[in-house]
Scaffold this motif. Structure first.
Motif, short mmCIF file in Angstrom:
data_model
loop_
_atom_site.label_atom_id
_atom_site.label_comp_id
_atom_site.label_asym_id
_atom_site.label_seq_id
_atom_site.Cartn_x
_atom_site.Cartn_y
_atom_site.Cartn_z
N THR A 15 0.48 -0.25 -3.42
CA THR A 15 0.20 1.17 -3.13
C THR A 15 1.19 2.04 -3.89
O THR A 15 2.35 2.17 -3.49
CB THR A 15 0.26 1.46 -1.62
N ALA A 53 -5.18 -3.25 -6.16
CA ALA A 53 -5.52 -1.82 -6.20
C ALA A 53 -6.00 -1.40 -7.58
O ALA A 53 -5.71 -2.05 -8.59
CB ALA A 53 -4.29 -1.01 -5.81
N ARG A 63 -2.94 -3.51 -1.98
CA ARG A 63 -2.36 -2.30 -1.40
C ARG A 63 -1.38 -2.59 -0.27
O ARG A 63 -0.41 -1.85 -0.06
CB ARG A 63 -3.51 -1.40 -0.88
N THR A 64 -1.63 -3.66 0.50
CA THR A 64 -0.83 -3.92 1.70
C THR A 64 0.49 -4.64 1.42
O THR A 64 1.29 -4.81 2.33
CB THR A 64 -1.65 -4.75 2.71
N ILE A 79 -9.54 6.71 2.16
CA ILE A 79 -9.01 5.44 1.65
C ILE A 79 -9.78 5.10 0.38
O ILE A 79 -11.00 5.28 0.32
CB ILE A 79 -9.16 4.31 2.71
N LYS A 118 -7.61 0.31 6.82
CA LYS A 118 -6.45 -0.21 6.09
C LYS A 118 -5.96 -1.54 6.64
O LYS A 118 -5.30 -2.31 5.93
CB LYS A 118 -5.31 0.82 6.12
N GLU A 136 -5.89 9.75 -2.59
CA GLU A 136 -6.50 9.78 -1.26
C GLU A 136 -6.32 11.12 -0.57
O GLU A 136 -7.22 11.61 0.13
CB GLU A 136 -5.94 8.63 -0.42
N HIS A 180 -1.93 6.39 -5.83
CA HIS A 180 -3.01 6.11 -4.89
C HIS A 180 -2.97 7.07 -3.70
O HIS A 180 -4.03 7.53 -3.23
CB HIS A 180 -2.92 4.66 -4.40
N ILE A 181 -1.78 7.37 -3.24
CA ILE A 181 -1.64 8.30 -2.11
C ILE A 181 -2.11 9.69 -2.52
O ILE A 181 -2.83 10.37 -1.78
CB ILE A 181 -0.17 8.36 -1.63
#
Length: 396
Positions: free
Chosen positions: A85, A275, A80-81, A106, A264, A93, A89-90
């Motif tokens: 992402t 992810a 994700r980092t 998250i 996160k 969440e 995914h957003i």
């Protein structure tokens, strides 16, 4: 050449497990995991799935997953980092936070990962954790990973929790103290005493942590145990899975925005594991939307759960003190419990036996998980088979 030490270890210990009746033969399901499943070519009424709402095979979720694969591909491509992402995914969440009534959420690759991630990201060797003795294995492992002092609390014993919270706070040894509980305990189906737990947490400034794996989709009109008690503003960590009532795979933590921002940057499964797939994210989002739009599946689950409970209790089975659709039939003796489950299987009901060390010795049970997808005819047939096997084996 492989290690002789390893070979000897495996040979001896596998033999010991088989001899003690503790080796678990894993059954292969040859059909979708719905209310009826096929194992070894034979159809069974499925009472062992966590697919509470029947969403694992829901056509609307299947379409959402297929559409996501068509547009986004089969994998997120990175952690994700970095650049794993995706917009999906957003959206997931944001929908989770709305569903749970929190500022943010998250998502993780599994519910187990959530407990490994969240506890150790906040707690350390200078802290203490008050943990219910019947908490899930993933909570226990998460506590161990944190290196915090683990203080075991008698199951749902508020006097014991208060006393141990008081001792921990007054000792002055710990920087932070957390209280952790399952929302619904999966072996007995009982519900955590959250109002009392939160009252004690506020009195002694404890961080509150609820793992709602078996409560989400089931309690609070689907939104979970915390919502059931109206405590969304008071519980610091709401943990959940996307693989039980939600019907897909994955997990999440919901809470304040600052908490989620911290996870996160400090929770290792988020930082170092790819992810969840686009299909999983899209299907899970669709499931949550369905639960927020209607309580139809939730209501049917409870109707079926109450129907099965009533039928088994009328026959004389000990179904414990479950407060949820989880329905244990407590047999007692481990060998009898395993034989009972085998006879059910031979007659067409798939309900797995659960024995020590998962539950205390002498409390072996067959755990039944009715779902929204079962029909009354299926449940009637299962109850009739329970009666036949129960009388045959002298259990009732």
């Amino acid at each position: 050449m492989s290690s002789q030490t390893l070979n000897q270890f495996l040979t001896d210990n596998l033999a010991a497990l088989r001899e003690q009746g503790l080796y678990n033969d894993i059954d292969t399901v040859e059909s979708p995991n719905g209310p009826i499943i096929k194992i070894n070519g034979k159809e069974q009424i499925n009472l062992s799935s966590n697919n509470y709402l029947g969403l694992a095979t829901d056509e609307r979720l299947k379409k959402a997953a297929l559409d996501a694969v068509s547009e986004w591909g089969v994998g997120a491509g990175a952690v994700r980092t970095i650049n794993g992402t995706l917009d999906l995914h957003i959206k997931l969440e944001e929908k989770l936070a709305e569903f749970k009534g929190t500022e943010a959420a998250i998502s993780y690759q599994s519910g187990f990962n959530c407990n490994m991630a969240a506890i150790s990201a906040v707690m350390d060797k200078n802290d203490a954790i008050l943990s219910d003795e019947l908490n899930h294995a993933s909570i226990i492992d998460g506590c161990r990973l944190s290196k915090a002092k683990i203080i075991r609390v008698n199951h749902s014993d508020m006097d014991d929790l208060r006393q141990k919270a008081k001792e921990a706070r007054e000792s002055g040894q710990y920087n932070k103290i957390m209280v952790i509980t399952d929302g619904v305990f999966s072996m007995d189906g009982d519900i955590a005493k959250l109002p009392e737990i939160i009252e004690i947490a506020e009195e002694f400034d404890l961080i509150s942590y609820v793992d709602d794996a078996h409560g989400s989709g089931v309690l609070g009109k689907g939104a979970g145990t915390v919502k059931h008690f109206g405590l969304q503003d008071k519980v610091d960590f709401q943990i959940g899975t996307l693989s039980k009532a939600i019907g897909v795979v994955g997990g999440y933590v919901a809470g304040k925005k600052d908490l989620i921002d911290w996870l996160k940057v400090r929770s290792r499964p988020f930082l170092f594991s790819t992810a969840v797939t686009p299909a999983d994210a899209a299907a899970a989002t669709k499931a949550i939307e369905l639960l927020m739009e209607s309580t139809e599946l939730h209501d049917r689950l409870w109707e079926n759960g109450n129907y099965l409970k009533k039928g088994l209790k009328a026959l004389g089975f000990n179904i414990g003190d479950s407060e949820t659709p989880i329905t244990p039939c407590i047999i007692g003796d481990e060998k009898t419990t395993q034989d009972f489950s085998k006879r059910l299987y031979e007659e067409g009901v798939y309900a797995k036996s659960i024995v020590f060390p998962t539950v205390p010795k002498g409390t072996g049970r067959v755990r039944n998980m009715p779902t929204a997808a079962h029909t009354k005819d299926m449940l009637d047939e299962a109850i009739a088979i329970y009666e036949k096997v129960g009388k045959e084996m002298g259990v009732i």
